[in-house]
Design a protein around this motif. Structure first.
Motif, mmCIF file in Angstrom:
data_model
loop_
_atom_site.group_PDB
_atom_site.id
_atom_site.type_symbol
_atom_site.label_atom_id
_atom_site.label_comp_id
_atom_site.label_asym_id
_atom_site.label_seq_id
_atom_site.Cartn_x
_atom_site.Cartn_y
_atom_site.Cartn_z
ATOM 1 N N MET A 1 0.857 -1.198 -0.072
ATOM 2 C CA MET A 1 -0.044 -0.030 0.185
ATOM 3 C C MET A 1 0.857 1.190 0.006
ATOM 4 O O MET A 1 1.818 1.342 0.831
ATOM 5 C CB MET A 1 -0.781 0.051 1.236
ATOM 6 C CG MET A 1 -2.014 0.973 1.096
ATOM 7 S SD MET A 1 -2.876 1.047 2.631
ATOM 8 C CE MET A 1 -2.554 2.749 3.294
ATOM 9 N N LEU A 3 1.550 5.280 0.420
ATOM 10 C CA LEU A 3 1.131 6.384 1.173
ATOM 11 C C LEU A 3 0.341 7.272 0.633
ATOM 12 O O LEU A 3 0.458 7.529 -0.623
ATOM 13 C CB LEU A 3 2.413 7.279 1.765
ATOM 14 C CG LEU A 3 3.151 6.658 2.922
ATOM 15 C CD1 LEU A 3 4.416 7.540 3.129
ATOM 16 C CD2 LEU A 3 2.541 6.763 4.225
ATOM 17 N N SER A 4 -0.868 7.774 1.219
ATOM 18 C CA SER A 4 -1.759 8.655 0.531
ATOM 19 C C SER A 4 -1.712 10.011 1.003
ATOM 20 O O SER A 4 -1.717 10.357 2.157
ATOM 21 C CB SER A 4 -3.225 7.883 0.872
ATOM 22 O OG SER A 4 -4.123 9.008 0.578
ATOM 23 N N VAL A 7 -4.653 11.651 3.284
ATOM 24 C CA VAL A 7 -4.793 11.564 4.670
ATOM 25 C C VAL A 7 -4.210 12.596 5.354
ATOM 26 O O VAL A 7 -4.730 13.153 6.663
ATOM 27 C CB VAL A 7 -4.110 10.291 5.337
ATOM 28 C CG1 VAL A 7 -4.035 9.948 6.679
ATOM 29 C CG2 VAL A 7 -4.659 8.843 4.657
ATOM 30 N N ILE A 8 -2.968 13.247 4.859
ATOM 31 C CA ILE A 8 -2.426 14.155 5.545
ATOM 32 C C ILE A 8 -2.702 15.510 5.015
ATOM 33 O O ILE A 8 -2.375 16.503 5.709
ATOM 34 C CB ILE A 8 -0.818 13.950 5.522
ATOM 35 C CG1 ILE A 8 -0.274 14.206 4.017
ATOM 36 C CG2 ILE A 8 -0.558 12.576 6.148
ATOM 37 C CD1 ILE A 8 1.323 14.508 4.103
ATOM 38 N N PRO A 10 -5.503 17.408 5.261
ATOM 39 C CA PRO A 10 -6.101 18.453 6.220
ATOM 40 C C PRO A 10 -5.088 18.733 7.224
ATOM 41 O O PRO A 10 -5.434 19.868 8.039
ATOM 42 C CB PRO A 10 -6.939 17.274 7.007
ATOM 43 C CG PRO A 10 -7.223 16.198 6.270
ATOM 44 C CD PRO A 10 -5.937 15.991 5.514
ATOM 45 N N LEU A 11 -3.729 18.185 7.315
ATOM 46 C CA LEU A 11 -2.895 18.676 8.609
ATOM 47 C C LEU A 11 -2.187 19.905 8.073
ATOM 48 O O LEU A 11 -1.390 20.611 8.689
ATOM 49 C CB LEU A 11 -1.944 17.416 8.816
ATOM 50 C CG LEU A 11 -2.677 16.357 9.202
ATOM 51 C CD1 LEU A 11 -1.678 15.189 9.426
ATOM 52 C CD2 LEU A 11 -3.323 16.660 10.619
ATOM 53 N N TYR A 317 7.369 9.857 9.212
ATOM 54 C CA TYR A 317 7.093 10.381 8.027
ATOM 55 C C TYR A 317 8.317 10.855 7.263
ATOM 56 O O TYR A 317 9.008 11.726 8.036
ATOM 57 C CB TYR A 317 5.928 11.496 7.581
ATOM 58 C CG TYR A 317 4.720 10.807 7.515
ATOM 59 C CD1 TYR A 317 4.005 10.598 6.261
ATOM 60 C CD2 TYR A 317 3.934 10.249 8.981
ATOM 61 C CE1 TYR A 317 2.720 9.853 6.149
ATOM 62 C CE2 TYR A 317 2.764 9.785 8.659
ATOM 63 C CZ TYR A 317 2.186 9.702 7.493
ATOM 64 O OH TYR A 317 0.953 9.054 7.313
ATOM 65 N N TRP A 321 9.501 12.489 1.305
ATOM 66 C CA TRP A 321 8.009 12.332 0.750
ATOM 67 C C TRP A 321 7.150 13.357 1.045
ATOM 68 O O TRP A 321 6.438 13.827 0.094
ATOM 69 C CB TRP A 321 7.591 11.058 1.527
ATOM 70 C CG TRP A 321 6.259 10.469 1.099
ATOM 71 C CD1 TRP A 321 5.831 9.876 -0.127
ATOM 72 C CD2 TRP A 321 4.926 11.037 1.517
ATOM 73 N NE1 TRP A 321 4.539 9.687 -0.267
ATOM 74 C CE2 TRP A 321 3.940 10.474 0.742
ATOM 75 C CE3 TRP A 321 4.452 11.660 2.527
ATOM 76 C CZ2 TRP A 321 2.435 10.589 1.100
ATOM 77 C CZ3 TRP A 321 3.167 11.851 2.804
ATOM 78 C CH2 TRP A 321 2.212 11.313 2.224
#
Lengths: 398, 213
Positions: A1, A3-4, A7-8, A10-11, A317, A321
Motif C-alpha cells: 500500500m 502512502l496517501s 490522509v495528511i 487536512p494537516l 514520515y 516524501w
C-alpha cells in the motif's frame, strides 16, 4: 500500500489570499510568455538575416574599398590596396580572413556571338573560392579550356531586367540567363586578341561583380596584360560581426569604405536582437520573481503547519516524501501555466508567419525546437527548485 | 537488532548524576525481546532519555548505537525509516493531531507502514474502551482517552523497540492493565523489546530488567 497524501492533506494549513496566488499564476504566465516569445523572435531575426546577409559559417563578408577623394583622384596607386595594406588588415583580431578581388588588367569585351546582337565592354574579377556564397562544381578553368564559367551578381540581372524593356530586350530569368552562350574577347596590349565562350554558372548575392575562376584571371592578366596583378581595388573581409564598432572605427581611421547597406543592416539586427534580448531577460526576471512568490507561498504553508509537520516527521514520515507531496500540489499549476504560454507562443508565431511575414520561406510557421526545450526546462527547474527548497526546510524541522 | 548505550549523560547534567544512576554513564546492551523497566523520580531525565533514544534530541555526551551504528550519524531520512520500521513510541505528552479524529490519528500512523489491516483499529479501540470515540476529534477526548489513542497508534507499525514514556499516567489501574496486556501481546508477536520509563512501579509490567535512572 502506498502512502496517501489525502490522509495528511487536512494537516497542512492553506494560506489565505487567493488574490496573491492568482496574481502569481498570472505573473508567471506572463513572464514565461515574454521569455518564449523573445526567444522565438530572436530566432526569427536570425533566420531572416541568414537569408539577407548571407553569412557563411556564421561569418559576415564585407567589401572594402579605398575612399577616392579629390586629392587622390587620378593617383591609381593611392586608391588601390597593396600587400602592405592587406597585411595591416590581417593583423587585426576582428578580421578572420581577407581576400582581394583580382581584376583584369587588360581590355575585354562581351558579345552575344552570332545568336544575340549585342556587344559591351566588360571587366572580370576573381576571388578565392572560400569567399564565394555560391560555388558550383564547374566553376573552374585550366589553360587550354575555351569555356569560362562566370558568376554574376544577382543585382546585375536585376538591373538588366529594369532597363531591358526600354531597349526592346525581353526580361530574362536566372535559368534563361544561365543558358545564354556569350563570347568574351580579350585584347592584349600588343594588339593580339582571343575569343572565349562563357556561361553564367551561378549568381552571387554577396559579391557585386562578374567573377571568373582565379586561374583564368591570373593566366589572362599575364598573357594579355603582361603582368600579374599586385594591386587590388577591392578587398573582402571575413569577420564575425560586420557591425563591430572596433572594425568600423579601424576602417574609418584608415580611410577605407565599407558596404554601408550591409553594416546598417547589421546595426538594425543588433538593435532588434538587443530589444528581444532585453525583453527575454525581463521575461526571465518575471519568471524568477513569480517562482519566488510560489516559493514564499510554500514556505508560508510550512510555517503555518509547522507543528503538524513536526509531528508527522516525528512519527516517521520522511521529509523527502512530504516535500514531494507539498511541492506536487504546485506541479499541475506549473504545467498548465507553461503549456498555456507555449500554446500562445505557437499561435503568435503562426499569426506572425502567415499574417505579418506573408509566409516568408526563411521562417517557419512552427515555433523553434529551442522554444519548446526552454519551456520544458523551465517546468523542470520550477518543480525541482520547489522540491529541493521544501526538502531542506522539512529536514530542518525533523 | 540491538540497542547499545555507551556512557550517555545529558549535557546539562552534572557528572555526579552518574554515581547513583544505573543508566547515566553506564554501558547497556538491550536486545530484541527484552522488557526493560526504568524507574525514575521527577527531574532525573526520563523524557530526555526517551528523546535521545528516539533521535529527537542530541544534547548528550556518550553514544547510542542502534544495530552497531551510532545514531548521531543518522540523517533525517534515516530517522524517518527507523521510526517507520524499527522504533515506535508512546510520548508522555501524547502528541496527537488535536483537530483530527481518533480514527484519523491512528490511520495516519498505520498507512505509513501497515502492520495491521484497517479493521484492527476498531478492534483495538473497543478493547481499550474508546470504541465509541473513533469519530471524535482528539481535542474533545479526555487525557486518558488520548493516552489510549497514543498507545494504539504506536502499535500500528512493525517495530523492534517500543519506547514508552509514562504511558499510563492518565489511566486508572483497570484501563492500564488492559493497555499493558495489548502492548505485551503486540510486542511478543514482533519479538520486540519494550523500554518503559515511569515515575513509579507498574506492577503489571512483566519486566526482564529493572533499572533506576
Amino acid at each position: 500500500m502506498s502512502l496517501s497524501y489525502k490522509v495528511i492533506k487536512p494537516l497542512l494549513q492553506t494560506v489565505n489570499g487567493k488574490f496573491s496566488r492568482w496574481f502569481s499564476f498570472f505573473g508567471m504566465g506572463l513572464g514565461v510568455l515574454l521569455l518564449l516569445c523573445s526567444i522565438q523572435m530572436f530566432i526569427n531575426i536570425q533566420q531572416l538575416l541568414k537569408g539577407k546577409a548571407t553569412p557563411k559559417n556564421g561569418f559576415d563578408y564585407i567589401a572594402v574599398t579605398k575612399k577616392v577623394t579629390n586629392e587622390t583622384m587620378g593617383q591609381t596607386e593611392k586608391n588601390l590596396f597593396n600587400e602592405t595594406d592587406i597585411a595591416g588588415l590581417k593583423a587585426q583580431s576582428f578580421i578572420y580572413d581577407i581576400a582581394p578581388l583580382i581584376s583584369t588588367n587588360f581590355e575585354l569585351e562581351l558579345s552575344g556571338g552570332t545568336i544575340l546582337p549585342f556587344r559591351t565592354n566588360l571587366f572580370l574579377e576573381a576571388i578565392r573560392p572560400d569567399f564565394l556564397d555560391t560555388l558550383p562544381p564547374d566553376f573552374n578553368w585550366r589553360e587550354g579550356k575555351s569555356m569560362i564559367p562566370i558568376i554574376v551578381s544577382s543585382d546585375f540581372l536585376e538591373v538588366f531586367n529594369v532597363f531591358a524593356p526600354a531597349y526592346g530586350y525581353s526580361q530574362i530569368s536566372r535559368e534563361t540567363a544561365s543558358g545564354i552562350p556569350v563570347v568574351i574577347t580579350c585584347y592584349g596590349a600588343d594588339g593580339s586578341k582571343e575569343d572565349f565562350s562563357a556561361k553564367i554558372v551561378a549568381f552571387s548575392d554577396r559579391i557585386n561583380s562578374t567573377l571568373a575562376p582565379i586561374s583564368f584571371i591570373e593566366w589572362a592578366n599575364q598573357k594579355f596584360g603582361g603582368q600579374k596583378a599586385t594591386h587590388y581595388s577591392r578587398l573582402y573581409i571575413k569577420t564575425k560581426d560586420a557591425n563591430n564598432p572596433a572594425l568600423l572605427n579601424f576602417l574609418d581611421h584608415k580611410g577605407y569604405e565599407v558596404n554601408k547597406e550591409k553594416t546598417r543592416f547589421g546595426r538594425v539586427k543588433q538593435v532588434m536582437q538587443g530589444i528581444f534580448t532585453g525583453l527575454g531577460l525581463f521575461g526571465l526576471m518575471v519568471v524568477i520573481l513569480s517562482l519566488l512568490l510560489f516559493s514564499f507561498y510554500l514556505q508560508l504553508i510550512i510555517a503555518k503547519s509547522k507543528e503538524n509537520l513536526q509531528l508527522l516527521l516525528s512519527i516517521g514520515y520522511s521529509p523527502r516524501w512530504l516535500g514531494k507531496q507539498i511541492a506536487g500540489q504546485m506541479v499541475p499549476a506549473y504545467i498548465f501555466i507553461i503549456l498555456f504560454a507555449l500554446a500562445v507562443t505557437i499561435v503568435l508565431q503562426f499569426v506572425f508567419y502567415h499574417s505579418l511575414m506573408n509566409s516568408r520561406p526563411e521562417l517557419s510557421a512552427m515555433v523553434s525546437i529551442y522554444v519548446i526545450a526552454v519551456a520544458l526546462l523551465l517546468l523542470l527547474l520550477a518543480i525541482l527548485a520547489n522540491f529541493k527548497m521544501l526538502r531542506i526546510r522539512l529536514a530542518k524541522l525533523s | 537488532m540491538q540497542l547499545e548505550i555507551h556512557s550517555i549523560l545529558p549535557s546539562y547534567f552534572d557528572e555526579s548524576k552518574k554515581n547513583l544512576s544505573e543508566v547515566w554513564g553506564k554501558e547497556l546492551l538491550i536486545k530484541k525481546g527484552e522488557f526493560i523497566k526504568i524507574l525514575a523520580p521527577s527531574g532525573s531525565g526520563k523524557t530526555s532519555l526517551i528523546h535521545f533514544l528516539y533521535g529527537l534530541r542530541k544534547d548528550y555526551t556518550g553514544s547510542i548505537l542502534l544495530n552497531e551504528r551510532n545514531i548521531s550519524s543518522y540523517s533525517p531520512e534515516d530517522w524517518a525509516a527507523c521510526r517507520k520500521n524499527n522504533i515506535s513510541i508512546v510520548f508522555q505528552d501524547m502528541r496527537l493531531f488535536s483537530k483530527q479524529t481518533v480514527a484519523e490519528n491512528i490511520e495516519i500512523k498505520r498507512q505509513l507502514n501497515p502492520y495491521h489491516p484497517a479493521e484492527k483499529i476498531k478492534e483495538m479501540t473497543i478493547r481499550l474502551g474508546i470504541g465509541e470515540k473513533l469519530q471524535s476529534k482528539c481535542e474533545t477526548c479526555s487525557y486518558g482517552e488520548q493516552q489510549r489513542v497514543s498507545i494504539i497508534r504506536s502499535l500500528m507499525q512493525p517495530f523492534d523497540f517500543l519506547l514508552m514514556d509514562e504511558p499510563f499516567s492518565h489511566l486508572d489501574d483497570n484501563n492500564s492493565k488492559k493497555a499493558m496486556e495489548l502492548i505485551i501481546e503486540e510486542s511478543k508477536i514482533r519479538n520486540a523489546s519494550i523500554i518503559l520509563v515511569n515515575l513509579e512501579r507498574v506492577d503489571y509490567f512483566p519486566f526482564s530488567r529493572l533499572l533506576h535512572l
